[in-house]
Design a protein around this motif. Structure first.
Motif, PDB file in Angstrom:
ATOM      1  N   UNK A 100       1.013  -1.409  -0.446  1.00  0.00           N
ATOM      2  CA  UNK A 100       0.333  -0.066   0.603  1.00  0.00           C
ATOM      3  C   UNK A 100       0.899   0.833   0.145  1.00  0.00           C
ATOM      4  N   UNK A 101       2.037   1.378   0.406  1.00  0.00           N
ATOM      5  CA  UNK A 101       2.973   2.124   0.750  1.00  0.00           C
ATOM      6  C   UNK A 101       3.944   1.854  -0.068  1.00  0.00           C
ATOM      7  N   UNK A 102       4.269   1.658  -0.842  1.00  0.00           N
ATOM      8  CA  UNK A 102       4.945   1.377  -2.064  1.00  0.00           C
ATOM      9  C   UNK A 102       5.168   2.522  -3.018  1.00  0.00           C
ATOM     10  N   UNK A 103       5.795   2.883  -3.329  1.00  0.00           N
ATOM     11  CA  UNK A 103       6.125   4.458  -3.489  1.00  0.00           C
ATOM     12  C   UNK A 103       5.649   5.211  -5.421  1.00  0.00           C
ATOM     13  N   UNK A 104       4.917   4.335  -5.990  1.00  0.00           N
ATOM     14  CA  UNK A 104       4.640   3.927  -7.678  1.00  0.00           C
ATOM     15  C   UNK A 104       4.464   4.991  -8.367  1.00  0.00           C
ATOM     16  N   UNK A 105       4.983   6.249  -7.786  1.00  0.00           N
ATOM     17  CA  UNK A 105       4.130   7.401  -8.887  1.00  0.00           C
ATOM     18  C   UNK A 105       5.521   7.811  -8.675  1.00  0.00           C
ATOM     19  N   UNK A 106       6.771   7.650  -8.411  1.00  0.00           N
ATOM     20  CA  UNK A 106       8.305   8.392  -8.316  1.00  0.00           C
ATOM     21  C   UNK A 106       8.662   7.421  -9.772  1.00  0.00           C
ATOM     22  N   UNK A 107       9.039   6.594 -10.448  1.00  0.00           N
ATOM     23  CA  UNK A 107       9.489   5.321 -10.791  1.00  0.00           C
ATOM     24  C   UNK A 107       8.362   4.190 -11.718  1.00  0.00           C
ATOM     25  N   UNK A 108       8.692   4.168 -12.486  1.00  0.00           N
ATOM     26  CA  UNK A 108       7.533   3.080 -13.428  1.00  0.00           C
ATOM     27  C   UNK A 108       8.212   1.600 -12.928  1.00  0.00           C
ATOM     28  N   UNK A 109       9.114   1.453 -13.026  1.00  0.00           N
ATOM     29  CA  UNK A 109      10.057   0.176 -11.907  1.00  0.00           C
ATOM     30  C   UNK A 109       9.056   0.125 -10.802  1.00  0.00           C
ATOM     31  N   UNK A 110       9.016   1.107 -10.067  1.00  0.00           N
ATOM     32  CA  UNK A 110       8.168   1.087  -8.591  1.00  0.00           C
ATOM     33  C   UNK A 110       7.001   0.307  -9.284  1.00  0.00           C
ATOM     34  N   UNK A 111       6.123   1.451  -9.609  1.00  0.00           N
ATOM     35  CA  UNK A 111       4.818   0.440 -10.352  1.00  0.00           C
ATOM     36  C   UNK A 111       4.614  -0.990 -11.428  1.00  0.00           C
ATOM     37  N   UNK A 112       5.476  -1.131 -11.751  1.00  0.00           N
ATOM     38  CA  UNK A 112       5.388  -2.932 -12.572  1.00  0.00           C
ATOM     39  C   UNK A 112       5.742  -3.602 -10.936  1.00  0.00           C
ATOM     40  N   UNK A 113       7.011  -3.472 -10.688  1.00  0.00           N
ATOM     41  CA  UNK A 113       7.573  -3.803  -9.200  1.00  0.00           C
ATOM     42  C   UNK A 113       5.573  -4.048  -8.173  1.00  0.00           C
ATOM     43  N   UNK A 114       5.446  -3.221  -8.280  1.00  0.00           N
ATOM     44  CA  UNK A 114       4.492  -3.285  -6.822  1.00  0.00           C
ATOM     45  C   UNK A 114       2.685  -4.424  -7.735  1.00  0.00           C
ATOM     46  N   UNK A 115       2.670  -3.835  -8.844  1.00  0.00           N
ATOM     47  CA  UNK A 115       1.841  -4.716  -9.538  1.00  0.00           C
ATOM     48  C   UNK A 115       2.395  -5.895  -9.664  1.00  0.00           C
ATOM     49  N   UNK A 116       3.270  -6.817 -10.434  1.00  0.00           N
ATOM     50  CA  UNK A 116       4.107  -7.868 -10.336  1.00  0.00           C
ATOM     51  C   UNK A 116       3.731  -8.480  -8.907  1.00  0.00           C
ATOM     52  N   UNK A 117       4.120  -8.183  -7.795  1.00  0.00           N
ATOM     53  CA  UNK A 117       3.986  -8.145  -7.180  1.00  0.00           C
ATOM     54  C   UNK A 117       2.935  -8.598  -5.621  1.00  0.00           C
ATOM     55  N   UNK A 118       2.050  -8.298  -6.513  1.00  0.00           N
ATOM     56  CA  UNK A 118      -0.132  -8.044  -5.462  1.00  0.00           C
ATOM     57  C   UNK A 118      -0.398  -9.294  -6.147  1.00  0.00           C
ATOM     58  N   UNK A 119      -1.023 -10.250  -4.924  1.00  0.00           N
ATOM     59  CA  UNK A 119      -1.568 -11.027  -4.603  1.00  0.00           C
ATOM     60  C   UNK A 119      -0.453 -12.409  -5.502  1.00  0.00           C
ATOM     61  N   UNK A 120       1.202 -11.720  -4.884  1.00  0.00           N
ATOM     62  CA  UNK A 120       1.861 -13.046  -4.637  1.00  0.00           C
ATOM     63  C   UNK A 120       2.159 -13.620  -3.172  1.00  0.00           C
ATOM     64  N   UNK A 121       1.096 -13.476  -2.759  1.00  0.00           N
ATOM     65  CA  UNK A 121       1.494 -14.677  -1.573  1.00  0.00           C
ATOM     66  C   UNK A 121       1.486 -15.559  -1.143  1.00  0.00           C
ATOM     67  N   UNK A 122       2.263 -16.705  -0.962  1.00  0.00           N
ATOM     68  CA  UNK A 122       2.682 -17.599  -1.523  1.00  0.00           C
ATOM     69  C   UNK A 122       4.010 -18.248  -2.059  1.00  0.00           C
ATOM     70  N   UNK A 123       4.137 -16.648  -2.763  1.00  0.00           N
ATOM     71  CA  UNK A 123       4.988 -17.242  -3.589  1.00  0.00           C
ATOM     72  C   UNK A 123       6.434 -17.547  -3.657  1.00  0.00           C
ATOM     73  N   UNK A 124       7.381 -17.996  -3.925  1.00  0.00           N
ATOM     74  CA  UNK A 124       9.137 -18.242  -3.140  1.00  0.00           C
ATOM     75  C   UNK A 124      10.174 -16.648  -3.022  1.00  0.00           C
ATOM     76  N   UNK A 125      10.828 -16.325  -2.118  1.00  0.00           N
ATOM     77  CA  UNK A 125      11.425 -15.453  -1.860  1.00  0.00           C
ATOM     78  C   UNK A 125      12.910 -16.431  -2.095  1.00  0.00           C
TER      79      UNK A 125
END
Length: 154
Positions: A100-125
């Motif tokens: 929710x607090x991810x800085x998506x308005x400062x860089x397009x890469x941040x937006x892609x990273x947040x969007x790619x990670x949404x719903x990733x609960x249970x995915x490996x790290x």
């Protein structure tokens, strides 16, 4: 490209333009590799544990958009170090809530990273195990030990 992402602009504009510049850059790279290996030797490092990726596993449609996130692995590929990656944990609900607090308005890469990670609960790290030149067996041994520790913790 800088108007979209300053980070991507720097990434894509790096490098030599002429062949003589390429030779100079190769010599610099060789020197850096020597200094890195010397530092490992001087400090008695057997392996390094590093991030494998800057986020949990992402859907395939985001892979090409998140190329800078692979920088954790590419540096060791560039210097010729043996490396391996293994999962050690999983994305959890608290991680997802932090998006929710991810800085998506400062860089397009941040937006892609947040969007790619949404719903990733249970995915490996994962973590990356990196060794010195010609130490593949040591990397595999360290990965085995880490795998045993993770299994014991679960």
């Amino acid at each position: 490209i800088s108007f979209v992402s300053l980070k991507l602009s720097k990434f894509w504009s790096a490098g030599a333009m002429l062949s003589r510049e390429q030779w100079v850059e190769n010599a610099k790279k060789d020197r850096l590799i020597y200094e890195l290996m010397q530092a490992w030797e001087n400090n008695g490092f057997d392996v390094l544990l590093c991030p494998a990726f800057s986020m949990p596993a992402c859907p395939p449609r985001y892979c090409s958009k998140l190329l800078p996130a692979a920088s954790y692995t590419s540096v060791y590929n560039l210097v010729g170090c043996p490396a391996g990656i293994l999962p050690v944990t999983k994305e959890n609900a608290a991680d997802q809530a932090g998006l929710v607090d991810y800085p998506v308005n400062t860089d397009l890469c941040h937006r892609f990273a947040r969007n790619a990670t949404l719903g990733a609960e249970g995915c490996p790290i994962g973590v990356q195990v990196v060794g010195r030149h010609f130490q593949e067996e040591l990397v595999l041994h360290a990965m085995g030990l880490i795998e045993e520790l993770v299994q014991a913790a679960n």
